[in-house]
Scaffold this motif. Structure first.
Motif, PDB file in Angstrom:
ATOM      1  N   ASP A 277       7.847   0.840  -5.070  1.00 26.42           N
ATOM      2  CA  ASP A 277       7.391   0.531  -3.711  1.00 26.42           C
ATOM      3  C   ASP A 277       8.188   1.399  -2.738  1.00 26.42           C
ATOM      4  OD1 ASP A 277       5.974  -0.630  -1.647  1.00 26.42           O
ATOM      5  OD2 ASP A 277       6.758  -2.647  -1.943  1.00 26.42           O
ATOM      6  N   ASP A 278       7.848   1.329  -1.449  1.00 24.29           N
ATOM      7  CA  ASP A 278       8.592   2.166  -0.503  1.00 24.29           C
ATOM      8  C   ASP A 278       9.954   1.583  -0.172  1.00 24.29           C
ATOM      9  OD1 ASP A 278       7.345   0.103   0.959  1.00 24.29           O
ATOM     10  OD2 ASP A 278       7.262   1.292   2.782  1.00 24.29           O
ATOM     11  N   LEU A 279      10.051   0.231  -0.099  1.00 26.74           N
ATOM     12  CA  LEU A 279      11.275  -0.373   0.448  1.00 26.74           C
ATOM     13  C   LEU A 279      11.533  -1.741  -0.173  1.00 26.74           C
ATOM     14  CD1 LEU A 279      12.267  -0.363   4.168  1.00 26.74           C
ATOM     15  CD2 LEU A 279      11.942  -2.583   3.055  1.00 26.74           C
ATOM     16  N   ILE A 280      12.818  -2.036  -0.406  1.00 28.45           N
ATOM     17  CA  ILE A 280      13.240  -3.360  -0.865  1.00 28.45           C
ATOM     18  C   ILE A 280      13.996  -4.037   0.270  1.00 28.45           C
ATOM     19  CG2 ILE A 280      14.637  -4.665  -2.508  1.00 28.45           C
ATOM     20  CD1 ILE A 280      14.255  -2.306  -4.501  1.00 28.45           C
ATOM     21  N   ALA A 281      13.460  -5.151   0.748  1.00 29.16           N
ATOM     22  CA  ALA A 281      14.141  -5.934   1.788  1.00 29.16           C
ATOM     23  C   ALA A 281      14.709  -7.188   1.115  1.00 29.16           C
ATOM     24  CB  ALA A 281      13.181  -6.240   2.928  1.00 29.16           C
ATOM     25  N   THR A 282      13.973  -8.303   1.152  1.00 26.28           N
ATOM     26  CA  THR A 282      14.443  -9.520   0.463  1.00 26.28           C
ATOM     27  C   THR A 282      14.217  -9.439  -1.043  1.00 26.28           C
ATOM     28  OG1 THR A 282      12.325 -10.680   0.576  1.00 26.28           O
ATOM     29  CG2 THR A 282      13.783 -10.885   2.489  1.00 26.28           C
ATOM     30  N   GLY A 283      13.408  -8.474  -1.477  1.00 23.28           N
ATOM     31  CA  GLY A 283      13.100  -8.337  -2.898  1.00 23.28           C
ATOM     32  C   GLY A 283      11.956  -9.220  -3.371  1.00 23.28           C
ATOM     33  N   GLY A 284      11.412 -10.028  -2.470  1.00 21.79           N
ATOM     34  CA  GLY A 284      10.347 -10.964  -2.847  1.00 21.79           C
ATOM     35  C   GLY A 284       9.114 -10.274  -3.411  1.00 21.79           C
ATOM     36  N   THR A 285       8.722  -9.173  -2.794  1.00 21.64           N
ATOM     37  CA  THR A 285       7.524  -8.456  -3.243  1.00 21.64           C
ATOM     38  C   THR A 285       7.740  -7.877  -4.642  1.00 21.64           C
ATOM     39  OG1 THR A 285       7.103  -7.845  -0.947  1.00 21.64           O
ATOM     40  CG2 THR A 285       5.862  -6.657  -2.633  1.00 21.64           C
ATOM     41  N   MET A 286       8.859  -7.199  -4.840  1.00 20.32           N
ATOM     42  CA  MET A 286       9.158  -6.584  -6.139  1.00 20.32           C
ATOM     43  C   MET A 286       9.343  -7.645  -7.221  1.00 20.32           C
ATOM     44  SD  MET A 286       9.142  -3.271  -6.161  1.00 20.32           S
ATOM     45  CE  MET A 286      10.022  -1.736  -5.816  1.00 20.32           C
TER      46      MET A 286
ATOM     47  N   ALA B 250       0.813  -1.194   0.000  1.00 18.35           N
ATOM     48  CA  ALA B 250       0.000   0.000   0.000  1.00 18.35           C
ATOM     49  C   ALA B 250       0.863   1.267   0.000  1.00 18.35           C
ATOM     50  CB  ALA B 250      -0.879   0.024   1.251  1.00 18.35           C
ATOM     51  N   ARG B 251       2.057   1.201   0.604  1.00 20.94           N
ATOM     52  CA  ARG B 251       2.869   2.426   0.659  1.00 20.94           C
ATOM     53  C   ARG B 251       3.414   2.804  -0.711  1.00 20.94           C
ATOM     54  NH1 ARG B 251       3.776   0.093   5.790  1.00 20.94           N
ATOM     55  NH2 ARG B 251       5.122  -1.414   4.738  1.00 20.94           N
ATOM     56  N   GLY B 252       3.562   1.812  -1.614  1.00 23.95           N
ATOM     57  CA  GLY B 252       3.984   2.122  -2.975  1.00 23.95           C
ATOM     58  C   GLY B 252       2.964   2.979  -3.705  1.00 23.95           C
TER      59      GLY B 252
HETATM   60  P1  5GP Z   1      10.524  -7.727   0.680  1.00 22.96           P
HETATM   61  O1  5GP Z   1       9.464  -8.380  -0.121  1.00 22.96           O
HETATM   62  O2  5GP Z   1      11.528  -6.989  -0.179  1.00 22.96           O
HETATM   63  O3  5GP Z   1      11.204  -8.665   1.645  1.00 22.96           O
HETATM   64  O4  5GP Z   1       9.830  -6.664   1.622  1.00 22.96           O
HETATM   65  C1  5GP Z   1       9.421  -5.413   1.110  1.00 22.96           C
HETATM   66  C2  5GP Z   1       7.992  -5.156   1.421  1.00 22.96           C
HETATM   67  O5  5GP Z   1       7.779  -5.215   2.821  1.00 22.96           O
HETATM   68  C3  5GP Z   1       7.574  -3.778   0.959  1.00 22.96           C
HETATM   69  O6  5GP Z   1       6.262  -3.829   0.406  1.00 22.96           O
HETATM   70  C4  5GP Z   1       7.616  -2.928   2.214  1.00 22.96           C
HETATM   71  O7  5GP Z   1       6.534  -2.028   2.271  1.00 22.96           O
HETATM   72  C5  5GP Z   1       7.524  -3.926   3.363  1.00 22.96           C
HETATM   73  N1  5GP Z   1       8.539  -3.684   4.390  1.00 22.96           N
HETATM   74  C6  5GP Z   1       9.360  -4.609   4.948  1.00 22.96           C
HETATM   75  N2  5GP Z   1      10.146  -4.057   5.888  1.00 22.96           N
HETATM   76  C7  5GP Z   1       9.820  -2.744   5.939  1.00 22.96           C
HETATM   77  C8  5GP Z   1      10.309  -1.610   6.735  1.00 22.96           C
HETATM   78  O8  5GP Z   1      11.200  -1.696   7.591  1.00 22.96           O
HETATM   79  N3  5GP Z   1       9.726  -0.423   6.486  1.00 22.96           N
HETATM   80  C9  5GP Z   1       8.760  -0.271   5.547  1.00 22.96           C
HETATM   81  N4  5GP Z   1       8.265   0.967   5.374  1.00 22.96           N
HETATM   82  N5  5GP Z   1       8.285  -1.299   4.806  1.00 22.96           N
HETATM   83  C10 5GP Z   1       8.806  -2.517   4.990  1.00 22.96           C
END
Ligand code: 5GP
Length: 177
Positions: free
Chosen positions: A122-131, A61-63
Motif C-alpha cells: 500500500d502507499d502508507l501505514i498509519a494505524t495499520g488497520g488496513t494492512m 487505491a493508491r496501493g
Molecule cells: P491505516 O489503516 O494504517 O490507519 O491507514 C492507512 C490507509 O489510509 C492507507 O490505505 C492509506 O492510503 C490511507 N492514508 C491514511 N493517511 C494517509 C496520508 O496521510 N497519506 C496517504 N497517501 N494515505 C493515507
C-alpha cells in the motif's frame, strides 16, 4: 539511503486535510516526478528481486499504482484487495475499525493458490488497520505473506509495530515522525 531521502523529498505534505489537524502525505507529487517515481518502484524491486514471489497484493487505491508496477517487474501476478462492493465474483470480507466507524476490505476467493508467496503493498501505514485486515484476508486463503510493504510509515501511529507484533515483516521506504 539513496532511495528514501529523494523519495521523501518528493512527497507533499498538505496541512489540515481532509480535516483540521491532519497532515496528509500526498504521493501524487512522487508519481508526477518521473525520477522519483522510478526510484520508488526500484526501491521495491530491489527489495524483492531474486526472491520467490508469486503474487503482489495491492490495496485499493493508491496501493494499486505501486503494486502494479512491482508485479510487472517481479514477473509476479497482481491481486487487488478492494474496498467492499467492488469485486464481482465470490469474495472474503474483513471489517476493521476506523477512528470513526468501520471499513471493510474484500478479496476474490480464488485470488491465490494455497502456499503462494505474497508481498502486500500500500502507499502508507498509519494505524495499520488496513494492512492488518488485508493480511487476514490473504492468510484466510492460505497464502503466505512474505512482507507487508509501503512507501510511507507513520511510526507514531503504531501501525508498523502492530503488524510486526502479528508476525508480519514490514518494509517501508521512508517515514515521517
Ligand atoms: P491505516 O489503516 O494504517 O490507519 O491507514 C492507512 C490507509 O489510509 C492507507 O490505505 C492509506 O492510503 C490511507 N492514508 C491514511 N493517511 C494517509 C496520508 O496521510 N497519506 C496517504 N497517501 N494515505 C493515507
Amino acid at each position: 539511503d539513496y532511495f528514501s531521502e529523494s523519495i521523501k523529498k518528493a512527497i507533499r505534505t498538505v496541512p489540515d486535510w481532509p480535516k483540521p489537524g491532519v497532515s496528509f502525505r500526498d504521493i501524487t507529487t512522487v508519481l508526477q516526478d518521473k525520477t522519483a517515481f522510478r526510484k520508488l518502484i526500484d526501491a521495491f524491486v530491489h527489495r524483492y528481486h531474486g526472491e520467490e514471489i508469486d503474487a503482489v497484493a495491492a490495496v485499493d487505491a493508491r496501493g494499486f499504482i505501486i503494486g502494479s508496477a512491482l508485479a510487472y517487474e517481479l514477473n509476479a501476478s497482481l491481486v487487488l484487495v478492494r474496498k467492499k462492493g467492488k469485486l464481482p465474483f465470490d469474495t472474503l470480507v474483513e471489517d476493521y475499525e476506523l477512528e470513526y466507524g468501520t471499513a471493510s476490505v474484500e478479496l476474490h476467493k480464488d485470488a491465490f493458490k494455497p502456499g503462494d508467496k505474497v508481498v502486500l503493498v500500500d502507499d502508507l501505514i498509519a494505524t495499520g488497520g488496513t494492512m492488518l485486515a488485508a493480511s487476514r484476508l490473504i492468510r484466510r486463503i492460505g497464502a503466505e505473506i512474505i512482507e507487508v510493504a509501503a512507501m510511507i510509515d507513520l511510526p507514531d501511529l503504531g501501525g508498523s509495530r502492530k503488524l510486526q507484533d502479528e508476525g508480519l515483516p514490514v518494509y517501508t521506504v521512508c517515514s515521517f515522525e
